[in-house]
Design an enzyme around this catalytic site. Structure first.
Site, mmCIF file in Angstrom:
data_model
loop_
_atom_site.group_PDB
_atom_site.id
_atom_site.type_symbol
_atom_site.label_atom_id
_atom_site.label_comp_id
_atom_site.label_asym_id
_atom_site.label_seq_id
_atom_site.Cartn_x
_atom_site.Cartn_y
_atom_site.Cartn_z
ATOM 1 N N GLU A 7 12.142 -4.230 -5.842
ATOM 2 C CA GLU A 7 11.866 -4.815 -4.607
ATOM 3 C C GLU A 7 10.794 -5.576 -4.991
ATOM 4 O O GLU A 7 10.444 -6.836 -4.573
ATOM 5 C CB GLU A 7 12.382 -4.949 -3.371
ATOM 6 N N CYS A 63 9.042 -0.080 0.107
ATOM 7 C CA CYS A 63 9.369 -1.772 -0.409
ATOM 8 C C CYS A 63 10.178 -2.344 0.742
ATOM 9 O O CYS A 63 10.036 -3.737 1.080
ATOM 10 C CB CYS A 63 10.746 -1.699 -1.561
#
Length: 209
Positions: free
Chosen positions: A100, A129
């Site tokens: 991500e 993330c």
């Protein structure tokens, strides 16, 4: 507005029998974007975990892709891929960049395009993330696996999403199935339907682990 004679229009109009004969068994947007995440995860050099992410805007345009890997100039061959060692800094964890995060960092467009975006991920995001996705303006997370469910970090990520108004949902279980992706010309994507195909796929998977 240009006036067109009705008889002239009828002469050039496409016949009804030639209209609408489209292919029906197409994959949906969710499947298409999750497949992108699954495929890009195949670029990861991590021997224990391959994760992919695909960021999509509100108009179903792919903005960025990412997979878990090393920092940009760190040679894969000199990277500590191990999960356990005497020192934490001898493992991958202090250095690896998650899928991500890489997808966010790989995006070079207008940051406003990330507002309201959806990220498709093969593994539920970690708390770090999650914070980065919130800050970028992502509003929805669709994940394939939540194997770290109920761990402290997983709970923290979900608390972060909850308080910041980010939706998260499992990729539709009804769409979870085995597909064959062929890189041969004119073959493309097809669903596994026969028991022989499933056995062949299972045999190939087992031989690779």
């Amino acid at each position: 507005m240009i006036e067109i004679d009705e008889e002239e229009y009828k002469k050039y109009r496409i016949p009804n029998e030639l209209i609408g004969n489209k292919r029906e068994n197409v994959i949906g947007w969710d499947e298409a974007f999750m497949l992108q995440a699954v495929v890009i995860a195949g670029r990861s050099k991590d021997p224990s975990s391959q994760v992919g992410a695909c960021i999509v805007d509100e108009n179903n345009h792919i903005l960025s892709l990412g997979y878990n890997g090393t920092p940009k100039t760190w040679n894969d061959n000199t990277f500590p891929w191990e999960r356990k060692a005497d020192k934490d800094y001898h493992t991958k964890y202090p250095y690896v960049i998650h899928a991500e995060m890489n997808a966010l960092l790989n995006y070079k467009g207008n940051n406003k395009s990330l507002d309201g975006a959806t990220v498709y991920v093969t593994l539920f995001p970690c708390s770090n993330c999650a914070k980065a996705l919130v800050q970028a303006g992502v509003k929805k997370v669709i994940y394939l696996s939540d194997k770290y469910k109920d761990t402290d970090d997983n709970i923290a990520a979900k608390i972060c999403f909850d308080y910041c108004g980010v939706e998260y949902e499992e990729f539709n279980p009804e769409l979870q199935r085995d597909l064959i992706v062929s890189l041969k010309p004119n073959e493309g994507l097809s669903e596994i339907q026969t028991s022989d195909e499933i056995m062949k796929l299972t045999k190939n998977r087992n031989s690779n682990h």
